[in-house]
Design a protein around this motif. Structure first.
Motif, short mmCIF file in Angstrom:
data_model
loop_
_atom_site.label_atom_id
_atom_site.label_comp_id
_atom_site.label_asym_id
_atom_site.label_seq_id
_atom_site.Cartn_x
_atom_site.Cartn_y
_atom_site.Cartn_z
N UNK A 1 -4.28 22.35 -22.05
CA UNK A 1 -3.76 23.57 -21.44
C UNK A 1 -4.09 24.79 -22.30
N UNK A 2 -3.93 24.64 -23.61
CA UNK A 2 -4.20 25.78 -24.48
C UNK A 2 -5.68 26.18 -24.42
N UNK A 3 -6.57 25.20 -24.45
CA UNK A 3 -8.00 25.51 -24.38
C UNK A 3 -8.34 26.22 -23.07
N UNK A 4 -7.76 25.76 -21.99
CA UNK A 4 -8.03 26.38 -20.69
C UNK A 4 -7.47 27.79 -20.63
N UNK A 5 -6.27 27.99 -21.16
CA UNK A 5 -5.65 29.32 -21.13
C UNK A 5 -6.41 30.30 -22.02
N UNK A 6 -6.84 29.84 -23.20
CA UNK A 6 -7.62 30.71 -24.08
C UNK A 6 -8.88 31.21 -23.38
N UNK A 7 -9.58 30.31 -22.72
CA UNK A 7 -10.81 30.68 -22.03
C UNK A 7 -10.53 31.63 -20.86
N UNK A 8 -9.49 31.35 -20.09
CA UNK A 8 -9.17 32.18 -18.91
C UNK A 8 -8.74 33.58 -19.31
N UNK A 9 -7.87 33.68 -20.31
CA UNK A 9 -7.37 35.00 -20.72
C UNK A 9 -8.46 35.82 -21.39
N UNK A 10 -9.30 35.17 -22.19
CA UNK A 10 -10.42 35.90 -22.80
C UNK A 10 -11.35 36.45 -21.73
N UNK A 11 -11.60 35.67 -20.69
CA UNK A 11 -12.46 36.13 -19.60
C UNK A 11 -11.84 37.31 -18.86
N UNK A 12 -10.50 37.39 -18.87
CA UNK A 12 -9.80 38.49 -18.20
C UNK A 12 -9.66 39.72 -19.11
N UNK A 13 -10.19 39.64 -20.33
CA UNK A 13 -10.15 40.77 -21.25
C UNK A 13 -8.87 40.88 -22.04
N UNK A 14 -8.08 39.82 -22.08
CA UNK A 14 -6.81 39.82 -22.83
C UNK A 14 -7.06 39.25 -24.22
N UNK A 15 -6.51 39.89 -25.22
CA UNK A 15 -6.80 39.52 -26.62
C UNK A 15 -6.11 38.22 -26.99
N UNK A 16 -6.90 37.20 -27.16
CA UNK A 16 -6.48 35.90 -27.64
C UNK A 16 -7.53 35.43 -28.64
N UNK A 17 -7.21 34.47 -29.50
CA UNK A 17 -8.25 33.94 -30.38
C UNK A 17 -9.38 33.32 -29.56
N UNK A 18 -10.59 33.53 -30.02
CA UNK A 18 -11.74 32.96 -29.33
C UNK A 18 -11.77 31.44 -29.51
N UNK A 19 -11.86 30.73 -28.40
CA UNK A 19 -11.94 29.27 -28.45
C UNK A 19 -13.31 28.86 -28.97
N UNK A 20 -13.32 28.01 -30.01
CA UNK A 20 -14.57 27.53 -30.57
C UNK A 20 -14.88 26.13 -30.05
N UNK A 21 -13.90 25.24 -30.09
CA UNK A 21 -14.10 23.88 -29.62
C UNK A 21 -12.74 23.22 -29.39
N UNK A 22 -12.73 22.19 -28.55
CA UNK A 22 -11.49 21.46 -28.29
C UNK A 22 -11.82 20.01 -27.96
N UNK A 23 -10.93 19.12 -28.39
CA UNK A 23 -11.01 17.70 -28.07
C UNK A 23 -9.61 17.25 -27.66
N UNK A 24 -9.22 17.48 -26.40
CA UNK A 24 -7.86 17.15 -25.97
C UNK A 24 -7.46 15.70 -26.23
N UNK A 25 -8.39 14.77 -26.07
CA UNK A 25 -8.05 13.36 -26.28
C UNK A 25 -7.58 13.09 -27.70
N UNK A 26 -8.03 13.92 -28.65
CA UNK A 26 -7.61 13.79 -30.04
C UNK A 26 -6.57 14.83 -30.44
#
Length: 268
Positions: free
Chosen positions: A115-140
């Motif tokens: 959820x966090x990885x998806x929200x980071x990507x969505x909010x960044x695309x909308x121009x809202x200041x969040x940390x830039x997502x570099x990588x994610x491995x939800x299974x881990x």
């Protein structure tokens, strides 16, 4: 104390008692996970996420029990490595049983990370200041993002310009909702204030999009976000969040919010 408030507090106590054995086991696993990261496996975690630089330094960030979060200094940049802990699942279950938060049904480490990885990507695309997502491995339960130099919003409330920052947070929350994301955990401690005064939203593991919730539930979640965020401020400071008096779940736990608000400001 009104009967509804007493009942709500009793539910908190009951949930704490019921979940105590699970909390002890999860805490032990979380301690192992933290030591595992701190000892020598941070590089392995980064490598698994496609980052092959060896860390120069690893610094714990914050004191959260739900996640192990570290600032990782690499030769070329500084990142944040976040690992979801078992304790976070227990705490989320307890909050869902006795607290006001409308958390998602799945609060496992993997689901929170996804959820966090998806929200980071969505909010960044909308121009809202969040940390830039570099990588994610939800299974881990692993997430890597850019490092933001800043301090939590509550720690700045005793400094000049505090009311402007509270108003800015209310506007930021409105922008998040306009981008189609509801947070569920919109307390001001999840907002960083940078040295330039910019607000940056962090800790999005319970954020859910409009597409998953549907119009009616999303609208209810947005109302809750405003009321939940406002509960951490004084009555005078809440005016920027609009109508926040309609959520009985918040009112029933007013005593706990008052204590937490006092604790945050004393710590600041």
């Amino acid at each position: 104390m009104p009967r509804s408030r007493g009942k709500a507090l009793a539910q908190v106590v009951l949930a704490s008692v019921v979940l105590a054995p699970f909390a002890l086991a999860a805490r032990a696993r979380s301690v192992v996970s933290r030591r595992w990261l701190e000892r020598d496996d941070a590089a392995r975690c980064l490598w698994s996420l496609g980052i092959d630089e060896a860390p120069l330094a690893l610094t714990p960030l914050g004191g959260g029990r739900s996640n192990a979060v570290y600032r990782v200094e690499l030769p070329s940049r500084t990142l944040v490595l976040k690992r979801a802990l078992a304790m976070g699942t227990v705490l989320a279950v307890g909050a869902r049983l006795a607290g006001p938060q409308p958390y998602a049904r799945d609060v496992s480490s993997g689901a929170r990370t996804a959820r966090e990885a998806r929200a980071l990507a969505s909010l960044a695309a909308a121009g809202i200041r969040v940390p830039k997502l570099v990588a994610a491995a939800p299974h881990a339960g692993l997430l890597v993002m850019e490092h933001i130099d800043g301090v939590p919003l509550p720690s700045t409330l005793g400094q000049p310009g505090a009311r402007d920052r509270i108003a800015a947070y209310a506007h930021l929350l409105a922008a998040v909702h306009a981008a189609g994301i509801a947070l569920a955990d919109a307390h001001p401690g999840n907002v960083l204030v940078t040295p330039s005064g910019e607000l940056v939203l962090v800790d999005l593991e319970f954020a859910e999009p409009l597409a998953d919730l549907g119009d009616r539930e999303f609208a209810a979640r947005c109302r809750f976000d405003r009321a939940y965020a406002a509960a951490y401020f004084t009555p005078d400071e809440r005016r920027w969040f609009g109508d926040v008096d309609a959520d009985p779940r918040i009112a029933e736990l007013d005593v706990l919010f008052t204590l937490e608000r006092r604790r945050q400001r004393q710590a600041a």
